[in-house]
Design an enzyme around this catalytic site. Structure first.
Site, short mmCIF file in Angstrom:
data_model
loop_
_atom_site.label_atom_id
_atom_site.label_comp_id
_atom_site.label_asym_id
_atom_site.label_seq_id
_atom_site.Cartn_x
_atom_site.Cartn_y
_atom_site.Cartn_z
N CYS A 161 31.95 -3.52 12.21
CA CYS A 161 30.59 -4.09 12.15
C CYS A 161 29.75 -3.42 13.23
CB CYS A 161 30.62 -5.61 12.26
SG CYS A 161 31.27 -6.28 13.79
N ASN A 194 31.13 -5.52 16.95
CA ASN A 194 32.56 -5.88 17.05
C ASN A 194 32.78 -7.13 17.90
OD1 ASN A 194 35.65 -4.42 18.37
ND2 ASN A 194 35.39 -5.56 16.48
N CYS A 216 31.22 -10.40 16.32
CA CYS A 216 31.03 -11.54 15.39
C CYS A 216 31.86 -11.38 14.12
CB CYS A 216 29.56 -11.70 15.02
SG CYS A 216 28.49 -12.05 16.43
N ARG A 217 31.51 -10.38 13.27
CA ARG A 217 32.10 -10.32 11.92
C ARG A 217 33.45 -9.61 11.86
NH1 ARG A 217 26.90 -7.53 9.47
NH2 ARG A 217 26.98 -6.76 11.62
N SER A 218 33.54 -8.38 12.38
CA SER A 218 34.79 -7.64 12.20
C SER A 218 35.99 -8.27 12.93
CB SER A 218 34.64 -6.14 12.53
OG SER A 218 34.20 -5.93 13.84
N ASP A 277 24.69 -10.80 9.19
CA ASP A 277 24.95 -10.75 10.63
C ASP A 277 24.58 -12.09 11.25
OD1 ASP A 277 25.04 -10.25 13.29
OD2 ASP A 277 23.75 -8.49 13.25
P1 4NP Z 1 28.50 -8.14 14.79
O1 4NP Z 1 27.19 -8.92 15.29
O2 4NP Z 1 28.00 -6.76 14.38
O3 4NP Z 1 28.96 -8.94 13.63
O4 4NP Z 1 29.45 -8.12 15.95
C1 4NP Z 1 26.32 -8.45 16.28
C2 4NP Z 1 26.68 -8.52 17.61
C3 4NP Z 1 25.80 -8.09 18.59
C4 4NP Z 1 24.56 -7.59 18.22
C5 4NP Z 1 24.21 -7.51 16.89
C6 4NP Z 1 25.10 -7.94 15.91
N1 4NP Z 1 23.65 -7.17 19.23
O5 4NP Z 1 22.48 -6.85 18.89
O6 4NP Z 1 24.04 -7.12 20.41
#
Ligand code: 4NP
Length: 157
Positions: free
Chosen positions: A8, A11, A13-15, A124
């Site tokens: 993702c 790394n 939240c989702r993955s 997201d």
């Molecule tokens: P992820 O979510 O891609 O599912 O881990 C996010 C985590 C952090 C950010 C964006 C999406 N960020 O902008 O820091």
């Protein structure tokens, strides 16, 4: 041994949830000798951090412990290491091809395996509430299960 990298943006939240669900299913089926999973971000923004608190809480709600995972960016070496790259959304998918040279033949969006999907992206949940993380968990969980079934058919296990 089939090696899978879930990817993702951050790394956190989702993955990490996708990795946790995949590892949990593999363990429950006694298939640890056949599959290895890891996760990574197309950004290094959260390098070294544990998964998001709400991802940890939702995983725990479904009896999965992801707290020991640590965020890492995708590396250019990953394309030689992994057999499958599973992107959480189409933006991650395109980064994997353009920035990290991943072979599109090894690359899927996770929701390609979600039979109920109208949308190819796992939304997201960063910055939103626990209910959104729960919705994301449910999408990830049913998609990962279908992905593993796809792999099992391929290797005839
Ligand atoms: P992820 O979510 O891609 O599912 O881990 C996010 C985590 C952090 C950010 C964006 C999406 N960020 O902008 O820091």
């Amino acid at each position: 041994m089939i090696k899978v990298l879930f990817v993702c943006l951050g790394n956190i939240c989702r993955s990490p949830l996708a990795q946790g669900v995949f590892e949990d299913l593999v363990k429950k089926k006694g298939l640890q000798d056949h599959f290895y999973a890891d996760s990574a971000g197309v950004s290094g923004w959260h390098r070294g951090e544990p998964p998001h608190e709400l991802s940890c809480r939702i995983a725990e709600k479904y009896s999965i412990d992801i707290t020991k995972q640590r965020s890492r960016p995708v590396t250019t070496g990953d394309k030689f290491e992994f057999d499958y790259f599973i992107a959480m959304d189409q933006s991650n998918r395109s980064s994997l091809i353009k920035e990290f040279g991943v072979d599109p033949e090894k690359l899927y969006c996770l929701r390609e395996f979600d039979k109920t999907a109208g949308d190819m992206d796992v939304p997201d949940p960063y910055g939103s509430n626990l209910a959104s993380f729960d919705d994301v968990y449910k999408i990830i969980s049913r998609s990962v299960e279908q992905f593993l079934n796809h792999l099992l058919k391929k290797i005839k296990l």
